[in-house]
Design a protein around this motif. Sequence first.
Motif, PDB file in Angstrom:
ATOM      1  N   VAL A  18      -0.253  23.238 -16.775  1.00  0.00           N
ATOM      2  CA  VAL A  18      -1.700  23.019 -16.648  1.00  0.00           C
ATOM      3  C   VAL A  18      -2.462  24.241 -17.161  1.00  0.00           C
ATOM      4  O   VAL A  18      -3.458  24.120 -17.893  1.00  0.00           O
ATOM      5  CB  VAL A  18      -2.071  22.718 -15.183  1.00  0.00           C
ATOM      6  N   SER A  64       5.034  23.067 -13.463  1.00  0.00           N
ATOM      7  CA  SER A  64       3.916  22.139 -13.654  1.00  0.00           C
ATOM      8  C   SER A  64       2.590  22.886 -13.659  1.00  0.00           C
ATOM      9  O   SER A  64       1.715  22.616 -14.492  1.00  0.00           O
ATOM     10  CB  SER A  64       3.921  21.077 -12.548  1.00  0.00           C
ATOM     11  N   LEU A 122      -2.244  17.278 -14.599  1.00  0.00           N
ATOM     12  CA  LEU A 122      -1.761  17.487 -15.964  1.00  0.00           C
ATOM     13  C   LEU A 122      -2.026  16.265 -16.834  1.00  0.00           C
ATOM     14  O   LEU A 122      -2.515  16.372 -17.970  1.00  0.00           O
ATOM     15  CB  LEU A 122      -0.272  17.815 -15.928  1.00  0.00           C
ATOM     16  N   TYR A 154      -2.258  24.519 -20.953  1.00  0.00           N
ATOM     17  CA  TYR A 154      -3.141  23.549 -21.606  1.00  0.00           C
ATOM     18  C   TYR A 154      -4.589  24.038 -21.579  1.00  0.00           C
ATOM     19  O   TYR A 154      -5.314  23.915 -22.586  1.00  0.00           O
ATOM     20  CB  TYR A 154      -3.050  22.181 -20.933  1.00  0.00           C
ATOM     21  N   LEU A 180       6.142  17.365 -17.573  1.00  0.00           N
ATOM     22  CA  LEU A 180       5.599  17.322 -18.935  1.00  0.00           C
ATOM     23  C   LEU A 180       6.186  16.152 -19.710  1.00  0.00           C
ATOM     24  O   LEU A 180       5.471  15.454 -20.443  1.00  0.00           O
ATOM     25  CB  LEU A 180       5.889  18.638 -19.653  1.00  0.00           C
TER      26      LEU A 180
END
Length: 579
Positions: A171, A167, A126, A174, A378
């Motif tokens: 990812v 998490s 990330l 994004y 994050l």
Amino acid sequence: MMTAWAARARTPAGRRWTAALGGLAAVAVALLYFRFTFMGLAAPEAMELAQLGRNLSNGLGFTTFVLRPLALPHGTNPLAQPEMLHGPLFPFLLALIIGATGASDLAIAGASLFFHLLTIPVVFTLGRRLFDRRTAYFAAALYALNVEVLDVAGSGRPLTLCIFLMSCLFVTLYDLAAEDRNDDAKEASPARVSPTPRGRFRLAGALGGALYLTDPAFFWILPILLALAFHWNRRRPGALMALAGPMALLALPWMIRNYSVTGSPFFGLRGSEIWMNTGLFPGTIAYRMSDHDLAPSTAALNALMKKLVANTARETQALPMILGPWTLAFFLPSLFFQFSDEAANTLRRTGFALFLAVSLGMALFVPRHDLLMAFLPLVAVFSVAYLLHLIRQAGNSSLTARTAAVVALVVILFPLAGGVARQAPNSLRRAAAVAPWLHQYSRRGDIVFSDQPWVVAWYADRPSILLPLREARITQLRREFPGARWLFLTEEARAFSPMWSAIHDSFYQWNNIVAQARATGQTLPQPLLIAGPQPPLFAALAGFVSVEVGTDPGAVLGVVSPAAPKTVPTPPVTQPHRP
């Protein structure tokens, strides 16, 4: 020499070695911390989920031995009571582990530790995707060495699975935002726009559904994800269906099952917590009541509004402890900083929306602030990114960067020593030591009244009813379930009422007297007998006699006479408490 080492570290091979060494160091720290702090399962949630996993592994289905009075009307058989509070994903994974390794504290704690270790490379990924390798290394270290995270990593609770799934979701989100960013950089021509990345949308929907199946509190992220997909669907046709399909495939069967069992499709029995933790029903005391006691009223609605305000305030106060004080100190200003990568800014807004949805949704129920740790990766990435930006603004000297790294390392590592030092005896651990006696004394089909039914369910492998609030309910349950013949009381029962305190203390003192008499060869005293008609609790428990479990016991036993054991066998050691 240092310059040459730094130059080699910048090569592709050097970067791989650096990442590998950092990962091994993180694993070593986690295992060492676990080795020095783990004394067995200490959280009621971990014990309850562990017995769910064992029941699944034994072919009993998704049933529980933790019997709350509020849940009993929703099941027809206390020996096969459907589980109504917890999501099925983590117990299912525990069932696989138990089937492979056997049922033990170490196996359950190892499951949560595994997901903690699995999250570290996801946090690195990330940070690398959003910013650069330096941010990724620091963010991964910040997560891996966080003492609050390490405390839950070996607890046997599903929180590390929640962090891992969240998490992975960040990812994926994004990558979807980066697709839009890349298309915006192209000419405004439909022919130049990339096709819809259906695989990533499906993955995002599956991760959202998996989070909901891990804990019902994450139901609140599902509408946010659907709204996000709806927004993207205008530009990428099919995005909404690609995301909603896997989400529905995972979540809808569970919602249908919840509705058929409890009448509440989204949260199951946990939906009753809307009325709990208020002035009318403090804490979780309503789980000890009957369902008709929770009928909505004007007073209950007023209490609910007050609870919403109070819970929101408590969540705000708990954030520094949950996310880390210095992490939060750099994250808050990063919310107002415009990073050069627009996809990173999009993810920050999306993550903040998900955070608000979960935190405000949880305010309706009994507070579980630690679930907000799912957003720590994050928060760590953006905090580190903003901190490194400030360092670059200060001149970007290597000395400044190294000094900041050393200070950050000390700030991170110092609490670890405190975490090892602050380990203290847990009352549930003492109670767990008595549970094997109960398992050996009792037989299949017996049901136990207890203030800690999760201890009985996991360590004694017997169904256990949480002590009802009203004495009349105990009498009713004894008539309905003839197998309800045992008492398992810990020192926590003393807080239930003066009468429960009197029963516990009397049985506890009797055990010590018996142990002393055995040691000195004196005549053993007769077991204590609970008899009515007054007070009402004694009348409800009439016929229970004390059972010997050794000196200074962590819990005391009672059984309906004449089923009391005549001998005192040595309890088997069935659960390893240390790795």
